[in-house]
Design an enzyme around this catalytic site. Structure first.
Site, PDB file in Angstrom:
ATOM      1  N   ILE A 143       0.853  -1.189   0.000  1.00 29.28           N
ATOM      2  CA  ILE A 143       0.000   0.000   0.000  1.00 29.28           C
ATOM      3  C   ILE A 143       0.889   1.240   0.000  1.00 29.28           C
ATOM      4  O   ILE A 143       1.402   1.656   1.034  1.00 29.28           O
ATOM      5  CB  ILE A 143      -0.943   0.029   1.224  1.00 29.28           C
ATOM      6  CG1 ILE A 143      -1.791  -1.233   1.283  1.00 29.28           C
ATOM      7  CG2 ILE A 143      -1.834   1.276   1.178  1.00 29.28           C
ATOM      8  CD1 ILE A 143      -2.763  -1.422   0.158  1.00 29.28           C
ATOM      9  N   HIS A 144       1.087   1.803  -1.173  1.00 25.27           N
ATOM     10  CA  HIS A 144       1.837   3.052  -1.317  1.00 25.27           C
ATOM     11  C   HIS A 144       0.830   4.137  -1.696  1.00 25.27           C
ATOM     12  O   HIS A 144      -0.373   3.945  -1.521  1.00 25.27           O
ATOM     13  CB  HIS A 144       2.983   2.886  -2.326  1.00 25.27           C
ATOM     14  CG  HIS A 144       2.552   2.353  -3.650  1.00 25.27           C
ATOM     15  ND1 HIS A 144       2.147   3.178  -4.677  1.00 25.27           N
ATOM     16  CD2 HIS A 144       2.420   1.079  -4.120  1.00 25.27           C
ATOM     17  CE1 HIS A 144       1.811   2.425  -5.722  1.00 25.27           C
ATOM     18  NE2 HIS A 144       1.962   1.154  -5.407  1.00 25.27           N
ATOM     19  N   ALA A 145       1.295   5.270  -2.220  1.00 23.24           N
ATOM     20  CA  ALA A 145       0.417   6.418  -2.454  1.00 23.24           C
ATOM     21  C   ALA A 145      -0.764   6.118  -3.382  1.00 23.24           C
ATOM     22  O   ALA A 145      -1.899   6.491  -3.087  1.00 23.24           O
ATOM     23  CB  ALA A 145       1.232   7.590  -3.008  1.00 23.24           C
ATOM     24  N   ALA A 166      -3.370   3.767  -1.764  1.00 28.17           N
ATOM     25  CA  ALA A 166      -3.979   4.495  -0.644  1.00 28.17           C
ATOM     26  C   ALA A 166      -5.002   5.502  -1.167  1.00 28.17           C
ATOM     27  O   ALA A 166      -6.087   5.648  -0.594  1.00 28.17           O
ATOM     28  CB  ALA A 166      -2.909   5.205   0.178  1.00 28.17           C
ATOM     29  N   GLU A 179      -2.492  -3.084 -10.504  1.00 31.93           N
ATOM     30  CA  GLU A 179      -1.057  -2.880 -10.734  1.00 31.93           C
ATOM     31  C   GLU A 179      -0.385  -4.065 -11.410  1.00 31.93           C
ATOM     32  O   GLU A 179       0.723  -3.942 -11.906  1.00 31.93           O
ATOM     33  CB  GLU A 179      -0.347  -2.589  -9.411  1.00 31.93           C
ATOM     34  CG  GLU A 179      -0.683  -1.231  -8.860  1.00 31.93           C
ATOM     35  CD  GLU A 179       0.164  -0.860  -7.662  1.00 31.93           C
ATOM     36  OE1 GLU A 179       0.754  -1.741  -7.022  1.00 31.93           O
ATOM     37  OE2 GLU A 179       0.229   0.335  -7.381  1.00 31.93           O
TER      38      GLU A 179
END
Length: 88
Positions: free
Chosen positions: A14-16, A19, A87
């Site tokens: 969970i990165h930018a 999120a 992703e």
């Protein structure tokens, strides 16, 4: 209240971007949406809150929704996790 276990399946965790996707989705609903990791609970409608969880690959989180549209909110956010946040 609905409680559902979700697992971070995308390799980057969970990165930018994930999120932001979680927060944008959560904000579409009036239900309270919380994500819990290791007994720390954050508001899923807050991008910064979600990022601070530092949830890496294969981390299991508890998704809690409470309100009139809790079922829809729970399903929509769980679908983001299942899709690996688009992703992979």
């Amino acid at each position: 209240m609905i409680e559902k276990m979700v697992t971070v399946l995308n390799r980057a965790g969970i990165h930018a971007r994930p999120a932001a996707m979680i927060a944008q989705t959560a904000n579409k609903y009036t239900a309270e949406v919380m994500i819990e990791k290791d007994s720390v609970s954050v508001n899923a409608k807050s991008i910064m809150g979600v990022i601070t969880m530092a949830a890496g690959y294969n981390t299991t989180l508890t998704l809690k929704t409470d309100g009139v549209d809790e079922k829809e909110a729970s399903e929509a956010i769980a679908a983001l996790f299942d899709s690996k946040f688009e992703e992979e």
